[in-house]
Design an enzyme around this catalytic site. Structure first.
Site, PDB file in Angstrom:
ATOM      1  N   HIS A 184      79.342  92.083   7.556  1.00 45.50           N
ATOM      2  CA  HIS A 184      80.153  92.367   8.738  1.00 45.50           C
ATOM      3  C   HIS A 184      81.619  92.099   8.468  1.00 45.50           C
ATOM      4  CE1 HIS A 184      76.538  92.935  11.205  1.00 45.50           C
ATOM      5  NE2 HIS A 184      76.029  92.122  10.309  1.00 45.50           N
ATOM      6  N   GLU A 232      88.184  82.106 -15.451  1.00 43.25           N
ATOM      7  CA  GLU A 232      88.926  81.270 -16.408  1.00 43.25           C
ATOM      8  C   GLU A 232      88.556  81.581 -17.844  1.00 43.25           C
ATOM      9  OE1 GLU A 232      90.026  77.149 -14.092  1.00 43.25           O
ATOM     10  OE2 GLU A 232      89.053  76.966 -16.022  1.00 43.25           O
ATOM     11  N   LYS A 248      99.408  73.184 -14.761  1.00 43.93           N
ATOM     12  CA  LYS A 248      99.344  71.719 -14.798  1.00 43.93           C
ATOM     13  C   LYS A 248     100.666  71.163 -15.317  1.00 43.93           C
ATOM     14  CE  LYS A 248      94.366  70.730 -15.554  1.00 43.93           C
ATOM     15  NZ  LYS A 248      93.367  70.078 -16.392  1.00 43.93           N
TER      16      LYS A 248
HETATM   17  O1  PA5 Z   1      87.145  74.731 -16.836  1.00 37.49           O
HETATM   18  C1  PA5 Z   1      88.097  73.978 -17.011  1.00 37.49           C
HETATM   19  O2  PA5 Z   1      88.358  73.511 -18.122  1.00 37.49           O
HETATM   20  C2  PA5 Z   1      88.965  73.554 -15.847  1.00 37.49           C
HETATM   21  O3  PA5 Z   1      88.642  74.198 -14.670  1.00 37.49           O
HETATM   22  C3  PA5 Z   1      88.826  72.055 -15.620  1.00 37.49           C
HETATM   23  O4  PA5 Z   1      87.499  71.762 -15.302  1.00 37.49           O
HETATM   24  C4  PA5 Z   1      89.763  71.566 -14.519  1.00 37.49           C
HETATM   25  O5  PA5 Z   1      91.073  71.918 -14.810  1.00 37.49           O
HETATM   26  C5  PA5 Z   1      89.664  70.039 -14.394  1.00 37.49           C
HETATM   27  O6  PA5 Z   1      89.921  69.439 -15.621  1.00 37.49           O
HETATM   28  P1  PA5 Z   1      89.476  67.989 -15.941  1.00 37.49           P
HETATM   29  O7  PA5 Z   1      88.002  67.883 -15.880  1.00 37.49           O
HETATM   30  O8  PA5 Z   1      89.997  67.737 -17.321  1.00 37.49           O
HETATM   31  O9  PA5 Z   1      90.125  67.087 -14.944  1.00 37.49           O
END
Ligand code: PA5
Length: 463
Positions: free
Chosen positions: A319, A290, A433
């Site tokens: 394996h 990410e 989202k």
């Molecule tokens: O790293 C990030 O920002 C995302 O993976 C969020 O953690 C994930 O989308 C969840 O978001 P939130 O904590 O706002 O619900």
């Protein structure tokens, strides 16, 4: 001294040849850009990169410990409702630092921990059929306070609690971890009077494991969060070193960059040699994917960058994956996570000693076998000129896990600068989202819903 170490010998050209290995002089030649990257990261420490200072928030740590003590023995289960950065670190800490059978037999006074990071109805429905919510403490975690998956779970479990315990009674079963202001969760916390913790400003989801996001559930299940934070602080000191080859985050970031940009290794495999480390590899996959998987402006138009993180577990995946890793395309590099000393000593009985195929195992330990398997894989990878580095945990403790997590966060922040992208946003995640909000009819997303509908009306091919 339980310092984790990074051994990058097998990523060097002197070991695996110049086609796939990096010259040490090339790494040393990155000293200037690494220092610049470090300066940029450090200049944001007290601004928008406050996750760097999470190890030092002792008031918050004490507040978490006080709460954990206050509720000790009151709940059979702690249930994390969160996803992505609001769940992966919690799971990684629990599986690294607690028994793999914790849920079957928690130590006295400690609750079981369930992390429901999916809205699959067969997961949530089965949970409702199996576990009595009145015996649970639900830790709702959402930095944004609006993620559909987490919020829908919150609504479901809140209703289940109210039906059994009433409006007033349900409240002590909910503790919320969210932003101080943003999103819909904070006003709900205020209106309902839930206990809550804050995800501080400047702490993005995947960099939040050392904030109340990861610390609260950990403290509740008996993890030594102060040891974890001390490990992170010790690594912070190492990561502030200006000298590239004294700074594990700099070495790791530079190796990642060289591997992809100069050696064509688009896939970064974290090979966790140890069951307890498997979810750390999963946590890192999100951190890397990410943070670095981004589009940026290039001279001839958009450039799409970022390594593809892959997680493997030793010995299990020997394996399943190792054949590909040793003989498949030269598009991967490897990080082996290894454990110096295990907590258990399990000896293999010396039975059937007249059979050569078993006699060599008798009297040896599983640690010796695991180490031999790991070395076997390392040797096979190295002899096949596959670049690999090793991160050694002298033991798996809160202190060493804290070091690892902080080192990887710091390394990814440096990578962001090396790749020339913003490592701290996630527009790709947001796009998904938004589309989901539109499909579910959320107010304000009508235009996006219409676009998606038009797209869907186009001809499709299905077999
Ligand atoms: O790293 C990030 O920002 C995302 O993976 C969020 O953690 C994930 O989308 C969840 O978001 P939130 O904590 O706002 O619900």
């Amino acid at each position: 001294m339980d310092r984790i170490t990074l051994d990058y010998t097998n990523a060097l050209a002197s070991t695996i040849g110049p086609d796939h290995g990096v010259q040490e002089s090339e790494l040393a030649g990155m000293q200037g850009v690494l220092s610049e990257a470090q300066e940029k990261v450090e200049s944001r420490r007290t601004l928008d990169l406050r996750w760097l200072d999470l190890p030092y928030q002792s008031d918050v740590h004490q507040e978490i410990l006080r709460y954990a003590e206050e509720v000790q023995g009151r709940f059979e289960n702690v249930v994390v409702l969160g996803i992505g950065g609001s769940a992966l670190g919690n799971r990684a800490l629990h599986s690294a630092l607690n028994s793999p059978f914790h849920e079957m037999s928690p130590p006295s006074g400690a609750p079981r921990l369930f992390i429901l990071d999916n809205v699959d109805p067969d997961l949530v429905g089965e949970f409702l059929d199996t576990i009595d919510p009145t015996k649970c403490l639900f830790n709702v975690i959402s930095k944004s306070g609006s993620t559909a998956e987490t919020m829908s779970q919150f609504l479901i479990f809140r209703r289940a609690l109210i039906e059994r315990l009433g409006e007033e009674g349900h409240r002590e079963h909910v503790v919320v971890t969210t932003d101080a202001e943003a999103g819909v969760l904070r006003p709900i916390v205020d209106a309902e009077g839930y206990r809550s913790f804050i995800v501080p400003e400047g702490v993005g989801g995947r960099f939040s494991v050392l904030s109340p996001v990861g610390l609260l559930s950990s403290a509740l299940v008996g993890i030594d969060i102060l040891g974890l934070l001390k490990g992170a602080a010790d690594m912070d000191e190492r990561c502030r070193s200006a000298q590239w080859n004294e700074n594990p985050a700099m070495v790791y970031a530079a190796t990642q960059w060289q591997m992809q940009e100069c050696k064509g290794k688009n896939i970064a495999v974290t090979f966790a040699y140890g069951h307890r480390l498997r979810d750390l590899a999963d946590w890192y996959a999100q951190l890397l994917g990410e943070s670095i998987g981004k589009v940026k402006a290039g001279p001839d138009g958009p450039m799409h960058v970022g390594p593809t993180p892959v997680r493997a577990v030793g010995v299990t995946d020997q394996h399943s994956q190792v054949q590909l890793y040793v003989e498949g395309p030269f598009d991967k590099w490897f990080t082996l996570l290894e454990i110096g000393q295990h907590d258990h000593r399990v000896q293999i009985p010396a039975d059937f000693s007249d059979k050569d195929a078993l006699a060599y195992l008798g009297g040896r330990t599983l640690s010796e076998l695991l180490a031999a398997e790991r070395e076997g894989t390392r040797i096979a990878l190295t002899e096949a000129n596959r670049p690999n580095v090793s991160i050694q945990f002298p033991r798996v403790t809160a202190h060493t896990v804290g070091q690892y997590m902080y080192m990887m966060e710091y390394a990814v922040a440096l990578m962001g600068e090396l790749y020339g992208i913003d490592a701290f946003d996630q527009p790709g995640v947001e796009a998904g989202k938004v589309a989901a909000y539109a499909l579910m009819g959320r107010k304000g997303f009508e235009q996006r819903a219409a676009e998606i509908q038009r797209q869907r009306e186009k001809e499709s091919r299905t077999v």
